[in-house]
Design a protein around this motif. Structure first.
Motif, PDB file in Angstrom:
ATOM      1  N   THR A 179       0.825  -1.199   0.000  1.00  0.00           N
ATOM      2  CA  THR A 179       0.000   0.000   0.000  1.00  0.00           C
ATOM      3  C   THR A 179       0.864   1.255   0.000  1.00  0.00           C
ATOM      4  OG1 THR A 179      -1.748  -1.153   1.209  1.00  0.00           O
ATOM      5  CG2 THR A 179      -1.811   1.256   1.214  1.00  0.00           C
ATOM      6  N   ALA A 181       3.769   1.539  -1.194  1.00  0.00           N
ATOM      7  CA  ALA A 181       4.346   1.672  -2.535  1.00  0.00           C
ATOM      8  C   ALA A 181       3.333   2.280  -3.499  1.00  0.00           C
ATOM      9  CB  ALA A 181       4.803   0.307  -3.035  1.00  0.00           C
ATOM     10  N   GLY A 182       2.092   1.824  -3.393  1.00  0.00           N
ATOM     11  CA  GLY A 182       1.042   2.369  -4.257  1.00  0.00           C
ATOM     12  C   GLY A 182       0.841   3.845  -4.006  1.00  0.00           C
ATOM     13  N   ALA A 185       3.220   6.216  -5.589  1.00  0.00           N
ATOM     14  CA  ALA A 185       3.073   6.380  -7.036  1.00  0.00           C
ATOM     15  C   ALA A 185       2.062   7.461  -7.392  1.00  0.00           C
ATOM     16  CB  ALA A 185       2.652   5.055  -7.664  1.00  0.00           C
TER      17      ALA A 185
END
Lengths: 186, 186
Positions: A179, A181-182, A185
DNA sequence: TCACGACGATACGGTTGCGTTCCGACGTGC
DNA sequence: GCACGTCGGAACGCAACCGTATCGTCGTGA
């Protein structure tokens, strides 16, 4: 003066009834029966099943959750998931939440009460986590907060409530990592 | 020989009743009334409300969804989200799904039917997308598929069904981007 | 043409809950 | 020690459904 122990017995009975038969099937008679109380005692306090439930939901909403502050996005997420998953493991919660959530699709008052509880609970905490991460520089300045909240709360709810699969050891940690990492982005 | 037009009228009525009052409150009398049919016609086909609903859910489960194949993980996700969000926008679906989902917490047969529909629908498609991405080299070989599926399906469900907020232009694209990033971190 | 079976309609007795009313018992505050 | 208000319990008439049975009607296949 209304007796507080009777009031409390009714409240407890409502939770149990709600969990075992659901809002739609729940009856005042059933609540009184389970509470070991006369129907009179219930009607003296609440005008209807709806008022009773709205009252309980609001009461929960007021509580609010503690905001994690571990110093890192992933740490905060991890902590949030621990608390949330523990709450969702309780049968009472995992039965009542989807039930009321379904009922909310039909009853605007329940929908509003649930929205409020959500906003002051999960939503609020998640929002705090995301904002702290932005201030810390872990997330970009223009991060879309709405989308971020969905990324944070969606997967665990999906797994716990919809799929109803068990969370094996390490799941929450990996979820927090993915999460985070998401979010980066965005 | 049972008349097919009567059967179809009953099926349609069940969907409408399910959406407007929910499974718990739904009655055979109400279904027959809405379908413009005698109770006899319903009982001649299904033994109970439960059998009726299980039959309908299974029928839907059989259909299955088309698997996206755009050549990229993000493209596939985007397409999946378009299809899913369009389906969830229909009032009938968005009322019935949480309702049955809540009912499933109490009734194992409904739970099983829903699980099957889920497996052959959303779950199956998402699984195909993830596996294709692994083969393509976009995702690591040892990607945790269960977690991946939660990351893929959770956020959109959370937003569409739980929060019930509208999806503004570009939301699905950004969601697909963020989700792909999260998956790559697995 | 005739028999069969599904059709809608109606009625059945039984159950459950509604929201209200009345009861006698109890307990607390004055 | 008295009055008041809450207590649990029971009953009220009313409404909705349950699942079944029994009508007369109508369409279809043999």
């Amino acid at each position: 003066m209304l007796r507080e122990d009777v009031t409390e017995a009714i409240r407890a009975a409502v939770f149990e009834e709600l969990a075992s038969v659901g809002y739609a099937r729940m009856s005042i008679e059933g609540i009184a029966r389970r509470a070991g109380v006369g129907k009179t005692a219930v009607y003296r306090r609440w005008r209807s099943k709806l008022h009773l439930v709205l009252d309980l939901v609001s009461a929960i909403a007021v509580q609010g959750l503690p905001a994690p502050d571990t110093g890192s996005l992933e740490g905060d997420l991890r902590l949030l998931y621990e608390v949330t998953s523990r709450a969702l493991r309780h049968p009472v919660a995992s039965q009542i939440i989807p039930d009321l959530q379904a009922e909310a699709a039909r009853n605007p008052e329940i929908a509003e009460a649930l929205q409020k509880a959500l906003r002051e609970g999960q939503h609020g905490v998640a929002s705090g986590i995301v904002r702290a991460a932005v201030e810390r520089g872990e997330l970009r300045e223009g991060t879309d907060e709405e989308l971020a909240l969905d990324l944070v709360s969606g997967p665990l709810y999906w797994r716990s409530v919809v799929v109803r699969a068990e969370l094996d050891k390490g799941y929450l940690a990996r979820l927090a990592t993915a999460t985070a990492a998401g979010l980066r982005a965005l």
